[in-house]
Design a protein around this motif. Structure first.
Motif, short mmCIF file in Angstrom:
data_model
loop_
_atom_site.label_atom_id
_atom_site.label_comp_id
_atom_site.label_asym_id
_atom_site.label_seq_id
_atom_site.Cartn_x
_atom_site.Cartn_y
_atom_site.Cartn_z
N ASP A 41 -11.79 4.15 11.48
CA ASP A 41 -11.75 3.39 10.25
C ASP A 41 -12.90 3.84 9.35
OD1 ASP A 41 -10.66 0.81 8.82
OD2 ASP A 41 -12.84 0.67 8.75
N GLY A 68 2.55 3.35 7.01
CA GLY A 68 1.33 3.10 7.77
C GLY A 68 1.58 2.90 9.25
N TRP A 69 2.74 3.38 9.75
CA TRP A 69 3.03 3.21 11.18
C TRP A 69 2.31 4.26 12.02
CZ3 TRP A 69 8.96 1.89 11.86
CH2 TRP A 69 9.21 0.66 11.24
N LYS A 72 -2.80 4.94 10.05
CA LYS A 72 -3.16 3.60 9.60
C LYS A 72 -3.86 3.63 8.25
CE LYS A 72 -1.61 1.86 13.44
NZ LYS A 72 -0.34 1.13 13.44
N ASP A 73 -3.74 2.51 7.54
CA ASP A 73 -4.44 2.35 6.28
C ASP A 73 -5.95 2.35 6.53
OD1 ASP A 73 -5.05 1.86 3.66
OD2 ASP A 73 -4.61 -0.29 3.74
N GLU A 75 -7.57 5.07 7.68
CA GLU A 75 -7.90 6.04 8.73
C GLU A 75 -8.51 7.30 8.14
OE1 GLU A 75 -5.23 8.62 11.83
OE2 GLU A 75 -4.97 6.43 11.90
#
Length: 283
Positions: A41, A68-69, A72-73, A75
């Motif tokens: 993140d 976003g599967w 990820k948002d 990442e």
């Protein structure tokens, strides 16, 4: 008294030595290398560099996510220190060099002259809804005059239940007159068929809205029959309404789809058969 003064002076000397004795004043030490940071993140990475003493932090967005599967948002894609993405861990730099953290996220909604993407999508849906209501009222009136005629028209048009649509998808000339005749006769009705993205380009100067060219069949086929269908001025997330068991993060040319859409009309000048997407299943 002299003993107390001596102790006081000794403490001052120890403090000064502790502050400047590491030889790295004004510097900061890198944490893990860029390859290790990838996938974390971005906020955690920012905090880690700050804790190491870096002061000049900058983040850059890659607005490339659709669902976003898989990615990820937030990442992290890459980290560079003083312009170097292959920096080594535990390496000393001046604490004011630029640290750039690039991460994946969803496209931001754009404000447009006619409203936001969501407002436009809502307006298009309202238009489609009104068209369907008008068509429904027309069908109801027609049924009162001739029940058998109304009952012969299914709710969703497919090649299996409509010979005219099957003929349209089989034409070899994309300018064949039967295409325009079918579109005019069935404007506002819903069609369902297998197709694929033949071309995809941004609509005007917008970054999140596209004009998408759809052809019937499967990508890679040697012969293309049927009209040149188009989704005009659509947002991938809010307008296409992607469904299916394996939705990718991005879609583009070559993507096979199962399309359910309302007929908007046929433009004889451009030869484009325009559709308003209702649902788009990934195949």
């Amino acid at each position: 008294m002299k003993k107390i003064i001596s102790i006081f002076i000794a403490c001052i000397i120890i403090t000064l030595v502790g502050c400047s004795g590491d030889g790295h004043e004004g510097e900061a030490k890198t944490p893990s290398g860029s390859s290790v940071q990838k996938g974390r993140d971005y906020e955690e990475v920012v905090n880690e560099f700050k804790e190491k003493g870096f002061k000049n932090m900058r983040t850059e967005k890659l607005e490339d996510l659709v669902t976003g599967w898989l990615t990820k948002d937030g990442e992290v894609e890459s980290v560079s220190v003083d312009g170097d993405q292959d920096y080594s861990p535990d390496q000393w730099y001046s604490n004011d060099v630029e640290v750039v953290i690039t991460y994946h996220t969803f496209p931001e909604k754009e404000e447009r002259d006619t409203g936001s993407d969501d407002e436009k999508s809502s307006a298009k849906n309202d238009k489609s809804k009104n068209e369907k209501e008008e068509k429904s009222n027309s069908d109801t009136k027609e049924k009162s005059n001739n029940d058998s005629s109304a009952e012969s028209k299914p709710k969703i048009v497919t090649v299996e239940n409509n010979e005219d649509f099957a003929a349209v998808l089989a034409v070899k000339d994309e300018a064949d007159p039967i295409i325009g005749e079918f579109a005019k006769k069935n404007e506002g009705r819903t069609v369902e068929f297998d197709g694929y993205i033949a071309n995809m380009m941004l609509h005007g100067n917008y970054k999140t809205r596209y004009n998408i060219l759809i052809l019937a069949g499967d990508y890679g086929q040697t012969i293309n029959n049927g009209p040149s269908f188009q989704f005009k001025d659509v947002n991938i997330v809010s307008d296409l309404k992607l469904t299916g068991s394996n939705i990718p993060d991005t879609i583009g040319t070559g993507q096979n789809l199962h399309i359910t859409a309302a007929i908007e009309g046929y433009d004889e000048n451009s030869g484009l058969f325009r559709l308003d997407p209702i649902s788009t299943e990934i195949r």
